[in-house]
Write an enzyme that holds these catalytic residues in place. Structure first.
Site, PDB file in Angstrom:
ATOM      1  N   LYS A  15      -4.865 -34.283 -17.814  1.00  0.00           N
ATOM      2  CA  LYS A  15      -6.269 -34.515 -18.176  1.00  0.00           C
ATOM      3  C   LYS A  15      -6.495 -34.502 -19.681  1.00  0.00           C
ATOM      4  CE  LYS A  15      -8.156 -29.805 -17.582  1.00  0.00           C
ATOM      5  NZ  LYS A  15      -6.819 -29.148 -17.452  1.00  0.00           N
ATOM      6  N   LYS A  32     -13.047 -29.005 -26.509  1.00  0.00           N
ATOM      7  CA  LYS A  32     -12.554 -28.161 -25.420  1.00  0.00           C
ATOM      8  C   LYS A  32     -13.109 -26.771 -25.680  1.00  0.00           C
ATOM      9  CE  LYS A  32      -8.784 -26.819 -22.502  1.00  0.00           C
ATOM     10  NZ  LYS A  32      -7.578 -27.294 -21.845  1.00  0.00           N
ATOM     11  N   GLU A  99     -13.547 -31.326 -22.403  1.00  0.00           N
ATOM     12  CA  GLU A  99     -12.453 -31.050 -21.465  1.00  0.00           C
ATOM     13  C   GLU A  99     -12.543 -29.622 -20.941  1.00  0.00           C
ATOM     14  OE1 GLU A  99      -7.583 -30.824 -21.126  1.00  0.00           O
ATOM     15  OE2 GLU A  99      -8.488 -31.575 -22.988  1.00  0.00           O
ATOM     16  N   GLY A 100     -12.552 -29.488 -19.626  1.00  0.00           N
ATOM     17  CA  GLY A 100     -12.533 -28.175 -19.009  1.00  0.00           C
ATOM     18  C   GLY A 100     -11.143 -27.565 -19.052  1.00  0.00           C
ATOM     19  N   PRO A 183      -0.835 -44.679 -15.951  1.00  0.00           N
ATOM     20  CA  PRO A 183       0.580 -44.433 -15.645  1.00  0.00           C
ATOM     21  C   PRO A 183       1.173 -43.391 -16.596  1.00  0.00           C
ATOM     22  CG  PRO A 183       0.335 -46.508 -16.809  1.00  0.00           C
ATOM     23  CD  PRO A 183      -1.053 -46.018 -16.544  1.00  0.00           C
ATOM     24  N   LEU A 185       3.469 -42.195 -19.424  1.00  0.00           N
ATOM     25  CA  LEU A 185       3.895 -42.931 -20.608  1.00  0.00           C
ATOM     26  C   LEU A 185       5.014 -42.171 -21.321  1.00  0.00           C
ATOM     27  CD1 LEU A 185       0.343 -43.819 -21.975  1.00  0.00           C
ATOM     28  CD2 LEU A 185       1.834 -45.248 -20.558  1.00  0.00           C
TER      29      LEU A 185
END
Length: 209
Positions: A15, A32, A99-100, A183, A185
Site C-alpha cells: 500500500k 502517514k 496512508e493508514g 503488478p 515491479l
C-alpha cells in the site's frame, strides 16, 4: 480539497507503493499520520523516493514510533500516548493522500481502531489487496468493517500477479469499483511505478460516477 485514504487488507502488501504512485499521479501531498518502525527509514522516505514529489509535499508524521508493531503497542513500548486531536487531517493546497498503518482493524490505541479513525475523517478510502490465496476473505471482511462504520469506499486496488477470478469476484460481491491491479515491479523506481500506474490503475469511473 481532494483526499484519498489508503489502507490495506494486511501489512506488507504494497500500500505504500500504491500511495506513492497515486500521490505522484495527482501531484498530491502525502501524509502517514502514524509511523511504527523506522529501521532504516519510514514510509514517507519510501514515498519520497518513489514518487519524485517535492520535499514540501511529504508531510511529517503526527507520531513517529521506533518500534515495528501495531501502533497501540509501538506507542506503549515507546512511552507515547496517541491522541485523536493530533490526528486531524492537515490542510494543504491541492490533493492529499493519507496512508493508514497496517490493516483496517489495526488498533491505533487501546480504544481506537484504524477504521474508527477513517470514520472520524469521513474521506473516501481505497483498499489495497493482494491477489493471492486468502484475499477474498480478507478483502470482504475489510470492506464490511468499513461499511459498518459508514466509511466511504472509493474502490479496491489489487497488488500482485494476475488472478482473474479474485479480481472479478471481490468487487462483484462487495459492490465496490475495481481500480485495477498494480503488478509487482522489479526493479522498483519512480519512472517504472509511474508507467505501471498509468497503464493499470483506473480512477476516473469511481470518482466521477
Amino acid at each position: 480539497m481532494t483526499i484519498f485514504v489508503i489502507t490495506g487488507t494486511d501489512t506488507g502488501i504494497g500500500k505504500t507503493v500504491f500511495a506513492a504512485g497515486l500521490a505522484a499521479m495527482l501531484g498530491a501531498h502525502y501524509w502517514k499520520p502514524i509511523q511504527a518502525g523506522i529501521d532504516p527509514d519510514g514510509d514517507k522516505e519510501e514515498v519520497a523516493r518513489l514518487s519524485g514529489l517535492p520535499a514540501r509535499h511529504i508531510l511529517p508524521e503526527a507520531y513517529r514510533l521506533t518500534t515495528p508493531a501495531s501502533p497501540h503497542l509501538a506507542a506503549r513500548i515507546d512511552g507515547v500516548e496517541i491522541s485523536l486531536d493530533r490526528l486531524t487531517l492537515p490542510q494543504v493546497d491541492g490533493p492529499l493522500v493519507v496512508e493508514g498503518a497496517g490493516g483496517v482493524l489495526v488498533p491505533v490505541s487501546e480504544t481506537l481502531l484504524m477504521a474508527d479513525l477513517f470514520a472520524y475523517w469521513g474521506q473516501p478510502v481505497i483498499l489495497c489487496a493482494r491477489t493471492a490465496l486468502g484475499t477474498i476473505n480478507h478483502s470482504l471482511l475489510s470492506i464490511e468493517a468499513l461499511r459498518t462504520r459508514k466509511v466511504p469506499i472509493a474502490g479496491i486496488a489489487f497488488i500482485g500477479e494476475r488472478h482473474e477470478e479474485n479480481e472479478r469476484i471481490i468487487p462483484q460481491l462487495a459492490k465496490v469499483p475495481s481500480l485495477g491491479r498494480l503488478p509487482l515491479l522489479d526493479p522498483l523506481g519512480p519512472a517504472k511505478l509511474a508507467a505501471a500506474f498509468a497503464a493499470h490503475i483506473r480512477l476516473s469511473d469511481p470518482f466521477n460516477g
